[in-house]
Motif scaffolding. Structure first.
Motif, PDB file in Angstrom:
ATOM      1  N   LYS A 149       0.815  -1.218   0.000  1.00 46.05           N
ATOM      2  CA  LYS A 149       0.000   0.000   0.000  1.00 46.05           C
ATOM      3  C   LYS A 149       0.850   1.271   0.000  1.00 46.05           C
ATOM      4  CE  LYS A 149      -4.160  -1.986   2.030  1.00 46.05           C
ATOM      5  NZ  LYS A 149      -5.174  -1.909   3.117  1.00 46.05           N
ATOM      6  N   LYS A 150       2.124   1.154   0.381  1.00 48.17           N
ATOM      7  CA  LYS A 150       3.001   2.320   0.436  1.00 48.17           C
ATOM      8  C   LYS A 150       3.757   2.559  -0.864  1.00 48.17           C
ATOM      9  CE  LYS A 150       3.927   1.505   5.373  1.00 48.17           C
ATOM     10  NZ  LYS A 150       4.994   1.159   6.346  1.00 48.17           N
ATOM     11  N   ALA A 151       3.795   1.551  -1.736  1.00 48.89           N
ATOM     12  CA  ALA A 151       4.643   1.600  -2.927  1.00 48.89           C
ATOM     13  C   ALA A 151       4.056   2.452  -4.047  1.00 48.89           C
ATOM     14  CB  ALA A 151       4.897   0.182  -3.431  1.00 48.89           C
ATOM     15  N   ASP A 152       4.960   3.034  -4.839  1.00 48.98           N
ATOM     16  CA  ASP A 152       4.533   3.687  -6.086  1.00 48.98           C
ATOM     17  C   ASP A 152       4.204   2.628  -7.129  1.00 48.98           C
ATOM     18  OD1 ASP A 152       5.160   6.271  -5.047  1.00 48.98           O
ATOM     19  OD2 ASP A 152       7.275   5.935  -5.525  1.00 48.98           O
ATOM     20  N   ILE A 153       4.969   1.534  -7.097  1.00 52.48           N
ATOM     21  CA  ILE A 153       4.818   0.440  -8.056  1.00 52.48           C
ATOM     22  C   ILE A 153       4.879  -0.882  -7.300  1.00 52.48           C
ATOM     23  CG2 ILE A 153       5.765  -0.681 -10.117  1.00 52.48           C
ATOM     24  CD1 ILE A 153       7.280   1.985 -10.669  1.00 52.48           C
ATOM     25  N   VAL A 154       3.978  -1.802  -7.646  1.00 50.66           N
ATOM     26  CA  VAL A 154       4.019  -3.153  -7.087  1.00 50.66           C
ATOM     27  C   VAL A 154       4.218  -4.126  -8.246  1.00 50.66           C
ATOM     28  CG1 VAL A 154       2.783  -4.926  -5.796  1.00 50.66           C
ATOM     29  CG2 VAL A 154       2.499  -2.518  -5.183  1.00 50.66           C
ATOM     30  N   LEU A 155       5.286  -4.911  -8.171  1.00 50.41           N
ATOM     31  CA  LEU A 155       5.584  -5.903  -9.199  1.00 50.41           C
ATOM     32  C   LEU A 155       5.195  -7.281  -8.682  1.00 50.41           C
ATOM     33  CD1 LEU A 155       9.180  -4.707 -10.201  1.00 50.41           C
ATOM     34  CD2 LEU A 155       7.017  -4.094 -11.309  1.00 50.41           C
ATOM     35  N   ARG A 187      -1.126   0.920 -10.266  1.00 46.09           N
ATOM     36  CA  ARG A 187      -0.067   0.759  -9.269  1.00 46.09           C
ATOM     37  C   ARG A 187       0.636  -0.598  -9.386  1.00 46.09           C
ATOM     38  NH1 ARG A 187      -1.571   3.265  -4.459  1.00 46.09           N
ATOM     39  NH2 ARG A 187      -0.010   2.044  -3.337  1.00 46.09           N
ATOM     40  N   CYS A 188      -0.001  -1.550 -10.055  1.00 47.33           N
ATOM     41  CA  CYS A 188       0.532  -2.918 -10.085  1.00 47.33           C
ATOM     42  C   CYS A 188       0.869  -3.336 -11.516  1.00 47.33           C
ATOM     43  CB  CYS A 188      -0.493  -3.878  -9.481  1.00 47.33           C
ATOM     44  SG  CYS A 188       0.065  -5.593  -9.360  1.00 47.33           S
ATOM     45  N   ILE A 189       1.961  -4.063 -11.651  1.00 47.82           N
ATOM     46  CA  ILE A 189       2.381  -4.609 -12.944  1.00 47.82           C
ATOM     47  C   ILE A 189       2.688  -6.095 -12.758  1.00 47.82           C
ATOM     48  CG2 ILE A 189       4.304  -4.700 -14.603  1.00 47.82           C
ATOM     49  CD1 ILE A 189       2.674  -2.377 -15.286  1.00 47.82           C
ATOM     50  N   GLY A 190       2.156  -6.912 -13.668  1.00 44.62           N
ATOM     51  CA  GLY A 190       2.460  -8.334 -13.656  1.00 44.62           C
ATOM     52  C   GLY A 190       3.609  -8.645 -14.608  1.00 44.62           C
ATOM     53  N   LEU A 191       4.530  -9.488 -14.161  1.00 44.42           N
ATOM     54  CA  LEU A 191       5.662  -9.893 -14.994  1.00 44.42           C
ATOM     55  C   LEU A 191       5.505 -11.354 -15.363  1.00 44.42           C
ATOM     56  CD1 LEU A 191       8.577  -8.237 -12.956  1.00 44.42           C
ATOM     57  CD2 LEU A 191       7.273  -7.246 -14.857  1.00 44.42           C
ATOM     58  N   ILE A 244      16.789  -5.286 -18.243  1.00 45.34           N
ATOM     59  CA  ILE A 244      16.087  -4.649 -17.132  1.00 45.34           C
ATOM     60  C   ILE A 244      15.690  -3.212 -17.502  1.00 45.34           C
ATOM     61  CG2 ILE A 244      16.345  -3.779 -14.770  1.00 45.34           C
ATOM     62  CD1 ILE A 244      16.008  -6.790 -14.932  1.00 45.34           C
ATOM     63  N   GLU A 245      16.589  -2.490 -18.170  1.00 42.61           N
ATOM     64  CA  GLU A 245      16.306  -1.106 -18.542  1.00 42.61           C
ATOM     65  C   GLU A 245      15.078  -1.022 -19.455  1.00 42.61           C
ATOM     66  OE1 GLU A 245      20.734  -1.580 -17.899  1.00 42.61           O
ATOM     67  OE2 GLU A 245      19.131  -2.683 -18.907  1.00 42.61           O
ATOM     68  N   GLU A 246      14.982  -1.965 -20.384  1.00 39.93           N
ATOM     69  CA  GLU A 246      13.856  -1.974 -21.317  1.00 39.93           C
ATOM     70  C   GLU A 246      12.544  -2.224 -20.578  1.00 39.93           C
ATOM     71  OE1 GLU A 246      12.449  -4.370 -25.388  1.00 39.93           O
ATOM     72  OE2 GLU A 246      14.329  -4.878 -24.377  1.00 39.93           O
ATOM     73  N   THR A 247      12.558  -3.199 -19.679  1.00 40.64           N
ATOM     74  CA  THR A 247      11.355  -3.493 -18.899  1.00 40.64           C
ATOM     75  C   THR A 247      10.974  -2.317 -18.025  1.00 40.64           C
ATOM     76  OG1 THR A 247      11.997  -5.836 -18.828  1.00 40.64           O
ATOM     77  CG2 THR A 247      10.284  -5.127 -17.300  1.00 40.64           C
ATOM     78  N   ALA A 248      11.980  -1.680 -17.400  1.00 45.11           N
ATOM     79  CA  ALA A 248      11.712  -0.525 -16.529  1.00 45.11           C
ATOM     80  C   ALA A 248      11.037   0.598 -17.313  1.00 45.11           C
ATOM     81  CB  ALA A 248      13.010  -0.036 -15.912  1.00 45.11           C
ATOM     82  N   ASN A 249      11.503   0.856 -18.520  1.00 52.72           N
ATOM     83  CA  ASN A 249      10.888   1.902 -19.344  1.00 52.72           C
ATOM     84  C   ASN A 249       9.434   1.564 -19.664  1.00 52.72           C
ATOM     85  OD1 ASN A 249      13.191   3.490 -19.434  1.00 52.72           O
ATOM     86  ND2 ASN A 249      13.975   2.533 -21.289  1.00 52.72           N
ATOM     87  N   GLU A 250       9.167   0.282 -19.912  1.00 53.33           N
ATOM     88  CA  GLU A 250       7.786  -0.147 -20.175  1.00 53.33           C
ATOM     89  C   GLU A 250       6.912   0.083 -18.948  1.00 53.33           C
ATOM     90  OE1 GLU A 250       6.621  -3.708 -22.221  1.00 53.33           O
ATOM     91  OE2 GLU A 250       8.618  -3.983 -23.052  1.00 53.33           O
ATOM     92  N   VAL A 251       7.441  -0.265 -17.777  1.00 46.66           N
ATOM     93  CA  VAL A 251       6.676  -0.075 -16.540  1.00 46.66           C
ATOM     94  C   VAL A 251       6.308   1.396 -16.374  1.00 46.66           C
ATOM     95  CG1 VAL A 251       6.806  -0.127 -14.007  1.00 46.66           C
ATOM     96  CG2 VAL A 251       7.674  -2.066 -15.334  1.00 46.66           C
ATOM     97  N   VAL A 252       7.274   2.277 -16.524  1.00 50.03           N
ATOM     98  CA  VAL A 252       7.057   3.705 -16.354  1.00 50.03           C
ATOM     99  C   VAL A 252       6.052   4.238 -17.381  1.00 50.03           C
ATOM    100  CG1 VAL A 252       8.148   5.981 -16.459  1.00 50.03           C
ATOM    101  CG2 VAL A 252       9.294   4.101 -15.278  1.00 50.03           C
TER     102      VAL A 252
END
Length: 267
Positions: free
Chosen positions: A142-148, A192-196, A254-262
């Motif tokens: 509940k405190k996170a900006d992003i939940v993976l 807030r949530c992203i599934g991998l 990781i950088e590519e995935t991070a950009n997608e998340v954002v």
């Protein structure tokens, strides 16, 4: 006891830079004999004039970090008129930068403070990612900006740390069929949530390599295809129930995935 020498520090920001320099010098002359007085967030000539009059009456030194041209010029002019010693800490280095870079500075006050805030936000985010890694503490959801969320070996931890380095507070939760997903996941607001997810073949290869590095048999249940398919199927059901966006991390940096998340979460 001798009377303290007074040094006035003026800045169009907080004045931390000037104070540090003054203290570094003052300690060479018995720091306790020097009193530093601040005039911060200088934005008009009246701020400068008030300090000029005080410095004149007390025969003080003025030390300043002012980047706004007309304020700096006014301070220099008034200090000369009143025969006050004024030291511009930024001008010499600023001039060197101008010659070297062949362009003018922005003359925007407070940029150092902005950079400091970014740095501390980044540190907080990294500490957050460590604390709430791998569901160590469910309160992080509940405190996170992003939940993976995702099964084991879908790059949740390295992705969390990379996003934390960019200033985002990230919690990650492993999805395991034998462990009920935290109810907090289903209470998260949208965005807030992203599934991998990952292809079974890729996950199989990654897990076999992981077992090998740990000195374990590659045919352990953890790396068997039946188990992998079971976990991926369970994870897919949880992600559909949450209704979160899903990213396939197969063969992605990781950088590519991070950009997608954002991008997906529009952060």
């Amino acid at each position: 006891m001798s009377q303290k020498e007074i040094v006035y520090v003026l800045s169009d920001s907080i004045g931390e830079t000037a104070e540090r320099v003054v203290k570094a010098v003052a300690v060479q002359f018995q720091e306790e004999e020097v009193e530093i007085r601040h005039t911060s967030h200088v934005s008009k000539k009246e701020d400068i004039e008030e300090t000029i009059q005080k410095a004149k009456s007390e025969h003080s030194i003025l030390v300043y970090t002012i980047v706004v041209d007309h304020l700096r010029d006014y301070l220099n002019k008034r200090a000369q008129e009143e025969n006050i010693t004024a030291v511009d800490l930024l001008a010499p280095l600023m001039e060197v930068f101008v010659r070297k870079f062949e362009r003018e500075p922005s003359h925007t006050p407070g940029l150092t403070h902005v950079l400091d805030e970014k740095y501390f936000r980044k540190v907080d985010a990294i500490e957050f990612a460590v604390k709430y890694d791998d569901a160590r503490d469910i309160d992080g959801i509940k405190k996170a900006d992003i939940v993976l969320i995702g099964v084991s070996r879908t790059s949740k931890t390295p992705l969390s740390m990379y996003l934390a380095y960019r200033g985002f507070k990230v919690a990650n939760i492993p999805l395991v069929p034998e462990v009920p997903a935290p109810t907090e996941l289903f209470e998260l607001p949208k965005g807030r949530c992203i599934g991998l997810v990952i292809t079974p073949d890729n996950l199989n290869a990654i897990r076999k390599e992981r077992l090998k590095k740990m000195g374990l048999q590659a045919n352990a249940s953890y790396a068997q295809m039946d188990r992998i398919l079971e976990e991926l199927d369970y994870a897919e059901k949880i992600m559909k129930r949450i209704g979160c966006p899903v990213i396939n991390v197969s063969n992605k940096a990781i950088e590519e995935t991070a950009n997608e998340v954002v991008d997906i979460l529009d952060l």
